[in-house]
Design a protein around this motif. Structure first.
Motif, short mmCIF file in Angstrom:
data_model
loop_
_atom_site.label_atom_id
_atom_site.label_comp_id
_atom_site.label_asym_id
_atom_site.label_seq_id
_atom_site.Cartn_x
_atom_site.Cartn_y
_atom_site.Cartn_z
N ILE A 251 0.85 -1.19 0.00
CA ILE A 251 0.00 0.00 0.00
C ILE A 251 0.89 1.24 0.00
O ILE A 251 1.40 1.67 1.03
CB ILE A 251 -0.93 0.01 1.22
N SER A 252 1.07 1.83 -1.16
CA SER A 252 1.95 2.99 -1.30
C SER A 252 1.20 4.31 -1.18
O SER A 252 1.82 5.37 -1.21
CB SER A 252 2.70 2.94 -2.63
N ASN A 253 -0.13 4.26 -1.07
CA ASN A 253 -0.93 5.48 -0.92
C ASN A 253 -1.12 5.81 0.56
O ASN A 253 -0.86 4.99 1.44
CB ASN A 253 -2.29 5.32 -1.60
N ASP A 254 -1.64 7.02 0.82
CA ASP A 254 -1.91 7.45 2.19
C ASP A 254 -3.28 6.97 2.67
O ASP A 254 -3.59 7.10 3.85
CB ASP A 254 -1.86 8.97 2.30
N LEU A 255 -4.10 6.43 1.77
CA LEU A 255 -5.47 6.06 2.12
C LEU A 255 -5.80 4.68 1.58
O LEU A 255 -5.50 4.36 0.42
CB LEU A 255 -6.45 7.09 1.54
N LYS A 256 -6.40 3.84 2.43
CA LYS A 256 -6.88 2.52 2.01
C LYS A 256 -8.31 2.34 2.52
O LYS A 256 -8.59 2.51 3.70
CB LYS A 256 -5.98 1.42 2.59
N ILE A 257 -9.21 1.99 1.60
CA ILE A 257 -10.61 1.73 1.94
C ILE A 257 -10.81 0.22 2.06
O ILE A 257 -10.39 -0.55 1.20
CB ILE A 257 -11.56 2.30 0.87
N VAL A 258 -11.45 -0.19 3.15
CA VAL A 258 -11.74 -1.61 3.38
C VAL A 258 -13.25 -1.78 3.45
O VAL A 258 -13.91 -1.16 4.30
CB VAL A 258 -11.09 -2.10 4.70
N ASP A 259 -13.81 -2.59 2.55
CA ASP A 259 -15.25 -2.85 2.58
C ASP A 259 -15.50 -4.34 2.58
O ASP A 259 -14.57 -5.15 2.73
CB ASP A 259 -15.95 -2.16 1.40
#
Length: 698
Positions: A309-317
């Motif tokens: 995960i190289s982004n600042d935001l991760k969405i978990v659904d």
């Protein structure tokens, strides 16, 4: 007037001196100057004898900009050392950079501080080589003296170290980058990591935080430091370089809630977001749905997923797949990724450390396959290779000139070694030269090379005796959380949170996957919820009903009012002393057969936090065995065994077969053959009976 000026001057000076510590503290904050990390020499056998070598390993994190490296040696050389004949050479990752002649002045004890070329460094593991050529006999052009290696020695004290001075890079790699720093050895060593939950955290918040902590703990390479779990407050988060906050959205502090990118209704997804990354970075894990918050915690438990995960935001659904594959029971352990070269005459060895959960032991059919090659200028009548496990030789092979360019040694791992937990495999070469007494050191010195194809076939099995020496069993089984129920005290203070964090730091390091279950309960939990669970009960007689209800079954029982711990058949305990000790007690669970109950308890929360440190990291694990352990504030630890039986039934033959993929394959093949034979016989019998029936009809 003069006296007044003196008083004013002293007052100003005192105010100046008061400001110095604050300035020094500010100098170690992120981005405000350089930092240093010191790696001390490890092991008790840091000695050189005759012509020999030692290796010390240190790590350079990928988020460091290295400014300088210094090697600080504190050593003592033999008092009869020949100053002008002996030498020591230092190398960094195989490249020599400094040589010196050790002096026998000051009884041979001395210190050196040497700058190492930072251009020889690499990210990750680095090797400092120390090659000694020590002599106690003088030589000249006419004679050649033989040194006794017992007299030709140099001992390196553990006060020797490798110091790396560096500046942290800015966070540019998002959650992956932050995660590496959060578990980084410099951050953890300086107690600048914090995994936080809200005050009076709910069971779902604690469960999510537990899974997250297990993932970060796996990244912690220090065996004496843990990542604290505490409520999020100004005082707990102050001066931390990296904070992870796990909380339901409504429980987030207002200052952080405003930074969260909700992306709509947080009842349909969870958010893992890095905020304030340029100042005081915080990784927020939040949702309005408890199950999704727990799922986000499981994602952070997966080192593999987080590293992507190289982004600042991760969405978990609901659709996000966060499950790690189950850790294998059998595996091939590769000793070296690139190959290892050993150089120099006589005895040279390379040691490899193999991690193994302490509750698992090596099963049968373990094998070592060593692929290697070596120089052709050896005395092959005296040269050989020996493989040892935990310093116990398991086999040797004589070196031959015919196989010098490609040799193999295959060995079975003896069952008699009874290996459980981490162990070491040592490959030792005795590289003897013909007429080597007067042979000068040259680039043609003998060598041996262990290739990357060398490996160990490792089959393991659970050690199911309910003893602390087998911990973390029963709370982990086959590398997964094994139906763990945590019963917390009525009121949670910081010591209680630290105790909980200690327990799951070590369990997290041993956990190989993220699909096991941990559930949290208050001390008023219904007994039905504890059935079929392995229980961790934290607290005292007064603040945890589970401990109070089972006081009669404890090995270290409380007094009737819970004010002290009583004497038993193993140890006499004075009343005041009993009020200050903490205990670890591993019992048969009274709520379900075949399960365990670990009581982490003491009269005060300080006491059970103190004893929980014994199972918080690897440093003091060796002190924990038997099924009852006490610890006091002076660091005294006592371990005892009370149960006469193991407490847990042994695995059935069927379960043992199911754990072994090779045996299982053989059994399935055999069953298929037997089935085919039976079917063939039935078909032949049917055909035969049909023919007989036809004859009767005619």
């Amino acid at each position: 007037m003069m006296r007044k000026q003196i008083v004013i001057g002293l007052l100003c000076l005192s105010l100046f001196l008061v400001q110095i510590p604050a300035a020094l503290a500010a100098a170690v904050l992120p981005g405000d100057g350089k930092m240093t990390y010191e790696t001390t020499f490890t092991g008790s056998g840091n000695s050189l004898a005759g012509s020999s070598s030692q290796q010390q390993y240190f790590t350079v994190m990928d988020y460091w900009n290295v400014d300088a490296v210094r090697i600080n040696l504190h050593f003592q050389v033999s008092q009869i050392n020949e100053d002008q004949q002996s030498s020591v050479t230092l190398s960094l990752n195989g490249i020599p950079f400094y040589s010196f002649r050790p002096s026998r002045e000051n009884n041979g004890e001395q210190s050196l501080s040497i700058a190492a070329p930072k251009g020889f460094l690499k990210e990750g593991s680095n090797t400092l080589g120390i090659q000694g050529n020590l002599k106690t006999g003088a030589s000249d052009d006419q004679t050649c003296r033989v040194d006794n290696t017992q007299d030709s020695w140099l001992h390196l004290f553990n006060t020797s170290n490798i110091t790396v001075r560096y500046t942290p890079k800015a966070i540019t790699g998002g959650i992956q980058d932050f995660s590496a720093r959060f578990s980084g050895m410099d951050t953890v060593k300086n107690s600048q990591s914090l995994l936080a939950v809200p005050e009076n955290a709910s069971g779902s918040e604690l469960e999510s935080a537990t899974y997250a902590l297990s993932g970060f703990a796996k990244g912690n390479t220090l065996n004496d430091k843990t990542i604290p779990l505490l409520p999020y407050r100004e005082d707990t988060a102050r001066d931390k370089r990296a904070v992870v906050l796990v909380a339901m959205y409504d429980h987030l502090p207002a200052s952080l809630k405003s930074l969260v990118s909700t992306g709509g209704d947080l009842g349909t997804h969870a958010v893992i977001q890095l905020v304030n990354k340029d100042a005081s970075p915080v990784l927020i894990v939040t949702s309005s749905d408890e199950s999704l918050l727990i799922k986000a915690g499981r994602l952070l438990a997966s080192r593999g997923l987080v590293s992507q995960i190289s982004n600042d935001l991760k969405i978990v659904d609901d659709a996000t797949d966060v499950a790690d594959p189950a850790p294998p029971i059998s595996s091939n352990v590769t000793f070296t990724e690139t190959g290892d070269k050993l150089t120099g005459p006589n005895h040279q060895e390379q040691t490899y450390f193999v991690p193994l959960p302490s509750n698992r032991s090596i099963a049968d059919d373990g094998k070592i396959s060593l692929d290697f090659r070596y120089a052709e200028n050896l005395d092959f009548e005296r040269s050989l290779v020996t493989v040892s496990i935990n310093n116990t030789p398991i086999g040797s092979k004589k070196l031959t000139k015919e196989l010098a360019n490609g040799d193999v040694l295959n060995l079975d791992v003896p069952q008699s070694l009874s290996i459980s937990g981490n162990f070491s495999v040592t490959v030792a070469f005795d590289l003897e030269l013909a007429n080597s007494i007067c042979t000068p050191n040259t680039e043609q010195m003998p060598w041996a090379y262990i290739s990357k194809e060398s490996l160990m076939r490792l089959n393991t099995k659970d050690r199911t005796e309910l003893l602390l020496s087998n911990y973390p069993y029963p709370f982990l089984r086959d590398g997964l959380f094994n139906h763990v129920a945590v019963v917390l005290p009525k009121e949670m203070d910081d010591y209680s949170y630290r105790t909980l964090g200690n327990v799951f730091n070590l369990l997290g390091q041993y956990a190989g996957g993220n699909t096991g279950d941990v559930h949290y309960y208050s001390d008023e939990v219904n007994a039905d919820n504890l059935d079929n669970n392995n229980i961790v009960a934290i607290g005292s007689y007064k603040n945890n009903k589970i401990i109070r209800d089972n006081n009669g079954s404890l090995f270290f029982k409380y007094s009737k009012d819970g004010s002290t711990i009583l004497s038993n058949e193993k140890i006499a305990i004075e009343e005041q002393y009993g009020a200050g000790i903490g205990t670890l007690q591993l019992l048969n669970s009274p709520y379900g057969s075949g399960h365990g109950l670990l009581a982490v308890t003491g009269v005060s929360s300080y006491s059970y936090d103190m004893v929980s440190k014994l199972i918080g990291s690897e440093k003091d694990r060796y002190k924990v065995y038997g099924d009852g352990v006490i610890a006091d504030k002076d660091g005294q630890v006592g371990a005892y065994r009370f149960k006469t039986g193991s407490g847990v039934a042994k695995d059935s033959v069927v379960s043992q077969v199911l754990e072994r993929s090779d045996v299982l394959g053989f059994v399935i093949a055999a069953m298929l053959i037997v089935t085919l034979v039976i079917v063939s016989l039935l078909l032949m019998l049917r055909k035969h009976m049909k023919k007989r029936g036809d004859k009767r009809e005619t």
